[in-house]
Structures are given as C-alpha cells and as structure tokens.
Design a protein around this motif. Structure first.
Motif, short mmCIF file in Angstrom:
data_model
loop_
_atom_site.label_atom_id
_atom_site.label_comp_id
_atom_site.label_asym_id
_atom_site.label_seq_id
_atom_site.Cartn_x
_atom_site.Cartn_y
_atom_site.Cartn_z
N ARG A 80 0.83 -1.20 0.00
CA ARG A 80 0.00 0.00 0.00
C ARG A 80 0.87 1.26 0.00
O ARG A 80 0.55 2.24 -0.66
N ASP A 81 1.96 1.23 0.75
CA ASP A 81 2.84 2.40 0.81
C ASP A 81 3.49 2.69 -0.53
O ASP A 81 3.67 3.85 -0.89
N GLU A 82 3.85 1.64 -1.28
CA GLU A 82 4.45 1.86 -2.59
C GLU A 82 3.46 2.50 -3.55
O GLU A 82 3.79 3.37 -4.33
N ARG A 83 2.21 2.05 -3.48
CA ARG A 83 1.18 2.65 -4.35
C ARG A 83 0.93 4.10 -4.00
O ARG A 83 0.74 4.94 -4.88
N LEU A 84 0.91 4.40 -2.71
CA LEU A 84 0.70 5.79 -2.29
C LEU A 84 1.88 6.66 -2.71
O LEU A 84 1.71 7.81 -3.09
N GLY A 85 3.09 6.12 -2.63
CA GLY A 85 4.27 6.86 -3.08
C GLY A 85 4.23 7.13 -4.58
O GLY A 85 4.55 8.23 -5.04
N CYS A 86 3.82 6.13 -5.35
CA CYS A 86 3.71 6.31 -6.81
C CYS A 86 2.61 7.31 -7.14
O CYS A 86 2.76 8.11 -8.07
N ALA A 87 1.53 7.29 -6.37
CA ALA A 87 0.46 8.25 -6.60
C ALA A 87 0.94 9.67 -6.32
O ALA A 87 0.59 10.61 -7.04
N GLY A 88 1.75 9.85 -5.31
CA GLY A 88 2.30 11.17 -5.00
C GLY A 88 3.21 11.68 -6.10
O GLY A 88 3.17 12.85 -6.47
N ILE A 89 4.06 10.79 -6.62
CA ILE A 89 4.95 11.19 -7.71
C ILE A 89 4.15 11.53 -8.96
O ILE A 89 4.43 12.52 -9.64
#
Length: 108
Positions: A2-11
């Motif tokens: 989940r954290d990786e997806r949220l990080g990609c969404a932020g980028i």
C-alpha cells in the motif's frame, strides 16, 4: 504494498501538477519568448527564472496538499480530490497574478 502505491500516486500527482502549471503558464510567456513585433520585447529570462519556479510550484502545491490530507484523514481518494482542488486554485492564482513584463512600444 500500500505504501508503494501511495508513493507512486504522489509522484504522479507532482508530475501532473508540474505539467498543468507549465501548460497554463506557457501562453502568457509566449510574448517574452517570441519578442512580439520585430522581437522588440524578447526576454528569455522567463525560461530560466520563471519556468523552473512555475514547474516547482505546480509540483509542490498539490503534493503538499495531498501529503497533509493523507496524513490527517488517511483517505487516499479524498486526499487526491483536495490535491486537485489545490492545483486548480494554484493555477488560478498563477494566471491572475503573473503577467510577464512588457516594455512600452517605441512611438517615435
């Protein structure tokens, strides 16, 4: 995961914000780049001063709103909606505030 997806969404949100801000800014900067009538008003400082600032602001404003909302409310879709609103307000503020300098026409 989940954290990786949220990080990609932020980028992705930062990239979309930077592109949107530059695309909104470009028509107003055209006069400074092309120079107007016979190139008399050419001012290329908009490319190396204003362009990086506009892109950075377009990336940082929605990203900051997204991160703050995500940390407080912990709802990614609400955070994305608030970030989109922050981007829209930022672009509106940019277009209502920033106008490139134009020297007066020579009338002699």
């Amino acid at each position: 995961m989940r954290d990786e997806r949220l990080g990609c969404a932020g980028i992705l949100l930062a990239a979309v914000g930077a592109v949107a801000a530059v695309l909104a800014w470009a028509p107003r900067a055209r006069v400074s780049v092309h120079g107007g009538f016979e190139g008399m008003h050419r001012d290329l400082s908009v490319l190396y001063v204003d362009l990086p600032l506009i892109a950075a602001g377009g990336a940082l404003v929605p990203l900051t709103a997204w991160l703050l909302t995500l940390r407080v409310l912990r709802r990614p879709w609400l955070a994305a909606a608030i970030a989109a609103g922050a981007l829209a307000l930022g672009v509106w503020g940019l277009l209502s505030w920033w106008t490139p300098y134009e020297r007066p026409e020579f009338t002699g």
